[in-house]
Design a protein around this motif. Structure first.
Motif, PDB file in Angstrom:
ATOM      1  N   HIS A  89       0.489  -1.323   0.106  1.00  0.00           N
ATOM      2  CA  HIS A  89       0.104  -0.228   0.047  1.00  0.00           C
ATOM      3  C   HIS A  89       0.866   1.372  -0.133  1.00  0.00           C
ATOM      4  CE1 HIS A  89      -3.688  -2.329   0.691  1.00  0.00           C
ATOM      5  NE2 HIS A  89      -2.839  -2.986   1.572  1.00  0.00           N
ATOM      6  N   SER A  90       0.500   2.192  -0.740  1.00  0.00           N
ATOM      7  CA  SER A  90       1.136   3.368  -0.997  1.00  0.00           C
ATOM      8  C   SER A  90       0.435   4.584   0.012  1.00  0.00           C
ATOM      9  CB  SER A  90       1.414   3.940  -2.374  1.00  0.00           C
ATOM     10  OG  SER A  90       0.229   4.214  -3.016  1.00  0.00           O
ATOM     11  N   GLU A  91       1.050   4.931   1.153  1.00  0.00           N
ATOM     12  CA  GLU A  91       0.238   6.111   1.855  1.00  0.00           C
ATOM     13  C   GLU A  91       0.176   7.498   0.957  1.00  0.00           C
ATOM     14  OE1 GLU A  91      -1.133   5.162   4.530  1.00  0.00           O
ATOM     15  OE2 GLU A  91      -0.157   3.499   4.826  1.00  0.00           O
ATOM     16  N   GLY A  92      -1.008   7.960   1.016  1.00  0.00           N
ATOM     17  CA  GLY A  92      -1.306   9.492   0.693  1.00  0.00           C
ATOM     18  C   GLY A  92      -0.724  10.386   1.172  1.00  0.00           C
ATOM     19  N   PRO A  93      -0.627  11.719   0.465  1.00  0.00           N
ATOM     20  CA  PRO A  93       0.092  12.719   1.384  1.00  0.00           C
ATOM     21  C   PRO A  93      -0.702  13.190   2.438  1.00  0.00           C
ATOM     22  CG  PRO A  93      -1.094  13.547  -0.791  1.00  0.00           C
ATOM     23  CD  PRO A  93      -1.254  11.879  -0.645  1.00  0.00           C
TER      24      PRO A  93
END
Length: 367
Positions: free
Chosen positions: A248-252
């Motif tokens: 999973h890529s964490e958002g800003p």
């Protein structure tokens, strides 16, 4: 005076009891070791189901006797998964020592509906009555086989009906009609029970979730016909959905939230003690399982030597902010949809009107 040989000794009843106790403890120790080795080498999904045992003095004494034997295995345990395998093996050893039946590892893929005992008895009566009606019809049609005649005589026992009577055909017809009336009465009893259960469940659902209730009343159940899906493709689809790791890529927005929470004072560190584990286990029901593979709370209460090990390993997992696979592994059951016939719109409207009237009465009685 006769001298006793040097290589002989007198064994009294107390020594016999001590020797028997030592042999029993040795048998327990060997059974425990075999069960733990077997549990460690087997995958989680192949573990058998643990039964409920009687809370007798003998069973409790066996659990207390195995307590000190677990210290060596628990001290060598490195994480919660190994501790779980040790406790499961000890539980399996107790079941084997007392002779409790342990079921296989196959697990049900659907929810079983409990059928009342009275309903099963009436269903058996209906089956016997229908079989007897068929036998009477065969006898009336001229089938005089010994088995048919014997069944008719057994059915006529205790009555004034005899096969040699001239009006035997009329008597058998009356007997057949009586059985049909009994079957109809039993079926009506089933319908009353089903209607009452349906009303009760709908009333309870109305009080908790009205939207779901009216959606279920208005939903059209359409029976779909067509080829069944391939089992291998279905299993591969769900296995790829649950078993494949995902990065999973964490958002800003996470950085924004982290900067906003930077000024919040962190809470005091949580310290898990053996007393905390003992208190949590003490309040839990005996035959509920906190995990997927059926290790009941009763065994966590009985094997008290594991409390300190569990406290230490839970503390390590909390500090490392990581859970073992034992707590993150699940089983996906593939349950086929039940094909049902479509409802008629008029029937739905009548059912909804009847339900709304019943719900109004319930809300009046229970404000």
């Amino acid at each position: 005076m006769i001298e006793q040989p040097a290589n002989c000794r007198i064994v009294d009843s107390k020594d016999d009891g001590t020797v028997a106790q030592e042999l029993e403890l040795e048998h327990m120790r060997s059974t425990l070791e075999e069960a733990i080795v077997e549990t460690r080498s087997a995958p989680l999904e192949n573990r058998p189901r643990l039964p409920r045992i009687a809370l007798s003095k003998r069973n409790r004494a066996i659990v207390r006797a195995l307590n000190p034997m677990l210290v060596t295995y628990l001290e060598a345990s490195r994480d919660l998964c190994e501790t779980d395998s040790v406790l499961f093996g000890a539980t399996l050893a107790v079941c084997r020592i007392i002779g409790a039946k342990v079921s296989s590892a196959e697990r049900a893929t659907g929810h079983s509906i409990a059928i009342p005992a009275w309903r099963r008895r009436i269903e058996q009566r209906i089956a016997k009555a229908r079989a007897l009606i068929g036998t009477l019809i065969c006898f009336r049609s001229g089938n005089n086989r010994p088995r048919i005649v014997r069944t008719v005589r057994m059915a006529s026992a205790g009555t004034n009906v005899s096969l040699s009577q001239p009006d035997i055909t009329q008597k058998l017809t009356e007997r057949k009609d009586d059985l049909k009336q009994r079957i109809a009465a039993w079926g009506k009893r089933f319908r009353r029970y089903t209607e009452r259960s349906t009303r009760f469940n709908q009333n309870r659902l109305f009080q908790s979730d009205q939207k779901s209730l009216f959606a279920s009343l208005e939903r059209l159940i359409v029976s779909e016909t067509g080829p069944a899906p391939n089992q291998a493709d279905t299993v591969a689809f769900w296995r790829g959905l649950w078993s494949e790791p995902v990065n999973h890529s964490e958002g800003p927005w996470t950085e924004v939230v982290a900067s906003q929470c930077a000024g919040i004072t962190p809470m005091d560190p949580v310290i898990i003690t053996p007393d905390d584990v003992a208190e949590a286990v003490r309040r839990a029901p005996n035959w509920k399982s906190p995990e997927l593979y059926g290790l009941h709370h009763y065994w966590l209460k009985g094997f008290m030597v594991c409390h300190s090990v569990l406290a230490r390993q839970f503390q390590e997992a909390l500090n490392q902010k990581s859970l073992p696979s034992l707590f993150t592994t699940g089983i996906t059951h593939l349950v086929p949809k039940v094909q049902a016939q479509s409802f008629v719109t008029r029937h739905l409207k009548e059912k909804a009107d009847k339900a709304s009237t019943t719900f109004s009465l319930v809300m009046y009685q229970f404000p």
